[in-house]
Design a protein around this motif. Structure first.
Motif, mmCIF file in Angstrom:
data_model
loop_
_atom_site.group_PDB
_atom_site.id
_atom_site.type_symbol
_atom_site.label_atom_id
_atom_site.label_comp_id
_atom_site.label_asym_id
_atom_site.label_seq_id
_atom_site.Cartn_x
_atom_site.Cartn_y
_atom_site.Cartn_z
ATOM 1 N N ALA A 1 -16.755 -5.189 -17.320
ATOM 2 C CA ALA A 1 -15.949 -4.198 -17.372
ATOM 3 C C ALA A 1 -16.391 -2.942 -16.494
ATOM 4 N N LEU A 2 -17.563 -2.694 -16.530
ATOM 5 C CA LEU A 2 -18.236 -1.655 -15.578
ATOM 6 C C LEU A 2 -18.017 -1.797 -13.993
ATOM 7 N N ILE A 3 -17.804 -3.225 -13.786
ATOM 8 C CA ILE A 3 -17.572 -3.526 -12.442
ATOM 9 C C ILE A 3 -16.101 -3.400 -12.043
ATOM 10 N N TYR A 4 -15.211 -3.805 -13.014
ATOM 11 C CA TYR A 4 -14.066 -3.764 -12.939
ATOM 12 C C TYR A 4 -13.353 -2.017 -12.671
ATOM 13 N N VAL B 1 -15.591 0.838 -23.512
ATOM 14 C CA VAL B 1 -15.559 0.507 -22.081
ATOM 15 C C VAL B 1 -14.904 -0.773 -21.949
ATOM 16 N N ILE B 2 -15.276 -1.787 -22.964
ATOM 17 C CA ILE B 2 -14.590 -3.251 -22.887
ATOM 18 C C ILE B 2 -12.834 -3.182 -23.283
ATOM 19 N N ALA B 3 -12.753 -2.228 -24.280
ATOM 20 C CA ALA B 3 -11.607 -2.221 -24.847
ATOM 21 C C ALA B 3 -10.626 -1.375 -23.409
ATOM 22 N N TYR B 4 -11.065 -0.396 -23.152
ATOM 23 C CA TYR B 4 -10.546 0.443 -22.045
ATOM 24 C C TYR B 4 -10.154 -0.460 -20.805
ATOM 25 N N ALA B 5 -11.106 -1.317 -20.464
ATOM 26 C CA ALA B 5 -11.006 -2.034 -19.145
ATOM 27 C C ALA B 5 -9.930 -3.136 -19.636
ATOM 28 N N LEU C 1 2.393 -11.730 -10.102
ATOM 29 C CA LEU C 1 1.766 -12.813 -9.615
ATOM 30 C C LEU C 1 2.539 -13.984 -10.271
ATOM 31 N N PHE C 2 3.129 -13.851 -11.401
ATOM 32 C CA PHE C 2 4.052 -14.840 -11.932
ATOM 33 C C PHE C 2 5.523 -14.308 -12.119
ATOM 34 N N PRO C 3 6.263 -14.254 -11.121
ATOM 35 C CA PRO C 3 7.788 -13.936 -11.189
ATOM 36 C C PRO C 3 8.380 -14.457 -12.576
ATOM 37 N N GLY C 4 9.027 -13.698 -13.358
ATOM 38 C CA GLY C 4 9.869 -13.851 -14.561
ATOM 39 C C GLY C 4 8.980 -14.155 -15.603
ATOM 40 N N ARG C 5 7.616 -14.230 -15.433
ATOM 41 C CA ARG C 5 6.845 -14.664 -16.685
ATOM 42 C C ARG C 5 5.646 -13.721 -16.756
ATOM 43 N N SER C 6 5.850 -12.513 -16.315
ATOM 44 C CA SER C 6 4.666 -11.433 -16.370
ATOM 45 C C SER C 6 4.518 -11.061 -17.780
ATOM 46 N N ARG C 7 5.579 -10.802 -18.790
ATOM 47 C CA ARG C 7 5.455 -10.609 -20.165
ATOM 48 C C ARG C 7 4.466 -11.611 -20.762
ATOM 49 N N LEU C 8 4.737 -12.974 -20.477
ATOM 50 C CA LEU C 8 3.922 -14.003 -20.988
ATOM 51 C C LEU C 8 2.450 -14.143 -20.280
ATOM 52 N N ALA C 9 2.467 -13.600 -19.047
ATOM 53 C CA ALA C 9 1.042 -13.482 -18.923
ATOM 54 C C ALA C 9 0.192 -12.541 -19.336
ATOM 55 N N GLY C 10 0.918 -11.430 -19.784
ATOM 56 C CA GLY C 10 0.326 -10.069 -20.376
ATOM 57 C C GLY C 10 0.015 -10.638 -21.727
ATOM 58 N N ALA C 11 0.710 -11.381 -22.610
ATOM 59 C CA ALA C 11 0.438 -11.619 -23.924
ATOM 60 C C ALA C 11 -0.888 -12.715 -23.775
ATOM 61 N N LEU C 12 -0.944 -13.607 -22.954
ATOM 62 C CA LEU C 12 -1.986 -14.592 -22.738
ATOM 63 C C LEU C 12 -3.399 -13.848 -22.617
ATOM 64 N N PHE C 13 -3.183 -12.860 -21.490
ATOM 65 C CA PHE C 13 -4.441 -12.037 -21.229
ATOM 66 C C PHE C 13 -4.679 -11.485 -22.299
ATOM 67 N N SER C 14 -4.019 -10.541 -23.174
ATOM 68 C CA SER C 14 -4.352 -9.857 -24.224
ATOM 69 C C SER C 14 -5.152 -11.018 -25.247
ATOM 70 N N LEU C 15 -4.808 -12.060 -25.567
ATOM 71 C CA LEU C 15 -5.055 -13.056 -26.121
ATOM 72 C C LEU C 15 -6.608 -13.556 -25.969
ATOM 73 N N CYS C 16 -6.607 -13.861 -24.830
ATOM 74 C CA CYS C 16 -7.928 -14.336 -23.949
ATOM 75 C C CYS C 16 -9.030 -13.166 -24.312
ATOM 76 N N ALA C 17 -8.587 -12.018 -24.112
ATOM 77 C CA ALA C 17 -9.511 -10.783 -24.032
ATOM 78 C C ALA C 17 -9.943 -10.698 -25.496
ATOM 79 N N ALA C 18 -8.977 -10.841 -26.388
ATOM 80 C CA ALA C 18 -9.400 -10.499 -27.931
ATOM 81 C C ALA C 18 -10.450 -11.805 -28.266
ATOM 82 N N ALA C 19 -9.808 -13.321 -27.926
ATOM 83 C CA ALA C 19 -10.671 -14.167 -28.273
ATOM 84 C C ALA C 19 -12.274 -14.150 -27.617
ATOM 85 N N ILE C 20 -12.227 -13.688 -26.502
ATOM 86 C CA ILE C 20 -13.702 -13.546 -25.705
ATOM 87 C C ILE C 20 -14.512 -12.339 -26.619
#
Length: 272
Positions: free
Chosen positions: A24-27, A82-86, A104-123
Motif C-alpha cells: 500500500a505504501l509503494i502504491y 493506509v491499507i484501507a485508503y490504498a 481494462l475490462f470493457p463492459g465489466r468494470s463494475r464486476l471488476a470493481g466488485a471482485l477487487f473489493s472482495l479480494c481486498a477484504a479477503a486478503i
C-alpha cells in the motif's frame, strides 16, 4: 536491537499485514499526488519506522522507560488506515477508468470493481487471526466493562460528596480504579505487576490463603481505610467484631467490612 526486531515481529502478528502495508505504501508513493495525504500516509510512517529502528533512539527509550513498552511507538503507524485508503484509491481508479472509457475490462468494470473489493477484504481478513478466540477476551458483564462485583461493592460503600478509602483483593484493583474515581485504595496497579517486585505488608496480609485479622486489621488502619473487602471463600482467623469491624453485607462472593475506627464524615448538603 534484537529485542527491537522481536517486538516488531510480535506486534505485526503473522506478518502478512506488513506485506500488504508495504504494498500500500509503494502504491500510494507512485499514485498519490496530494501533499497532505503523502505527509500523513507516507512521510510520517516512514519517519516513525526509521525512528523506531534507530539504535540510539531505542537505547535512550530503554534507559528512560521499560523496554516492554517500546513497541507502543508502533501504535502511531496508521497501518489500517493506509491499507484501507490504498484499497479505496485503487477502487476509485477502476471506477474512473470505466467512466472515461479506459477500462481494462470493457463492459465489466463494475464486476471488476466488485471482485477487487472482495479480494481486498479477503486478503485483510486472512492476514490476521480471530481476536475473540484469545483467552484474554471474555463477554462483558455490563456496559462499564468491569465485573459486576466491582460495581456492587463501589456503590455499596459510596458516600455522596466525598472520597472513601477501601482495601480490595488484588484481582479487583484494576477494575475499581476504572469504575469509581471516589473509591480510593492504599495500593494500585504497581502491586499487580510481578516484574516490578513491589512489596506491601498489607497486600501480603490480604492475599494469604488464611487471612489473620490480628495482622490485617492494624495494617488496614495504618492505611486509613474505611472499608475492607474480603473474598467470601477465604478462611479468616479471628472474629471481625472483636476488632470493631462491622459487616455491611456480602455481594458476588465478597464480604464488605466497615471499620468505625476510621472516621467517615458525611458532608452536609449545600444550602441554597
Amino acid at each position: 536491537m534484537d529485542n527491537v526486531f522481536y517486538l516488531f515481529r510480535e506486534y505485526m502478528g503473522t506478518g502478512l499485514i506488513v506485506i500488504w502495508y508495504l504494498i500500500a505504501l509503494i502504491y500510494l508513493w507512485v499514485r498519490e499526488k496530494r501533499k497532505e495525504i503523502r505527509v500523513l500516509f507516507l512521510y510520517m510512517p516512514v519517519f516513525l519506522l526509521l525512528l523506531y529502528f534507530n539504535p540510539l533512539f531505542a537505547r535512550l527509550v530503554y534507559r528512560m522507560a521499560e523496554g516492554e513498552i517500546y513497541y507502543r511507538i508502533l501504535w502511531l503507524l496508521p497501518v489500517t488506515a493506509v491499507i484501507a485508503y490504498a484499497c479505496v484509491r485503487a477502487g476509485g481508479q477502476i471506477a474512473a477508468r470505466r467512466a472515461s472509457g479506459e477500462s481494462l475490462f470493457p463492459g465489466r468494470s463494475r464486476l471488476a470493481g466488485a471482485l477487487f473489493s472482495l479480494c481486498a477484504a479477503a486478503i485483510i481478513a486472512v492476514s490476521g487471526s480471530f481476536i475473540y478466540s484469545s483467552p484474554l477476551f471474555f463477554p462483558a458483564e455490563n456496559l462499564c466493562h468491569v465485573p459486576d462485583s466491582v460495581i456492587a461493592i463501589c456503590e455499596r460503600i459510596n458516600v455522596p460528596g466525598r472520597e472513601v478509602m477501601a482495601v480490595f483483593p488484588l484481582e479487583l484493583v484494576q477494575y475499581v480504579r476504572q469504575y469509581s474515581p471516589v473509591t480510593c485504595m492504599p495500593y494500585g496497579r504497581e502491586m499487580t505487576v510481578d516484574r516490578w517486585n513491589r512489596y506491601s505488608p498489607l497486600v501480603d496480609a490480604m492475599e494469604q490463603e488464611v487471612i489473620e485479622l490480628e495482622r490485617l486489621v492494624p495494617l488496614v488502619r495504618e492505611a486509613s481505610c474505611h472499608y475492607c473487602i474480603l473474598p467470601g471463600d477465604r478462611k479468616i482467623v479471628g472474629d471481625p467484631e472483636t476488632y470493631g469491624w462491622i459487616r455491611l453485607g456480602e455481594t458476588h462472593g465478597y464480604v464488605i467490612y466497615r471499620d468505625p475506627a476510621m472516621e467517615l464524615v458525611i458532608p452536609a448538603p449545600e444550602q441554597e
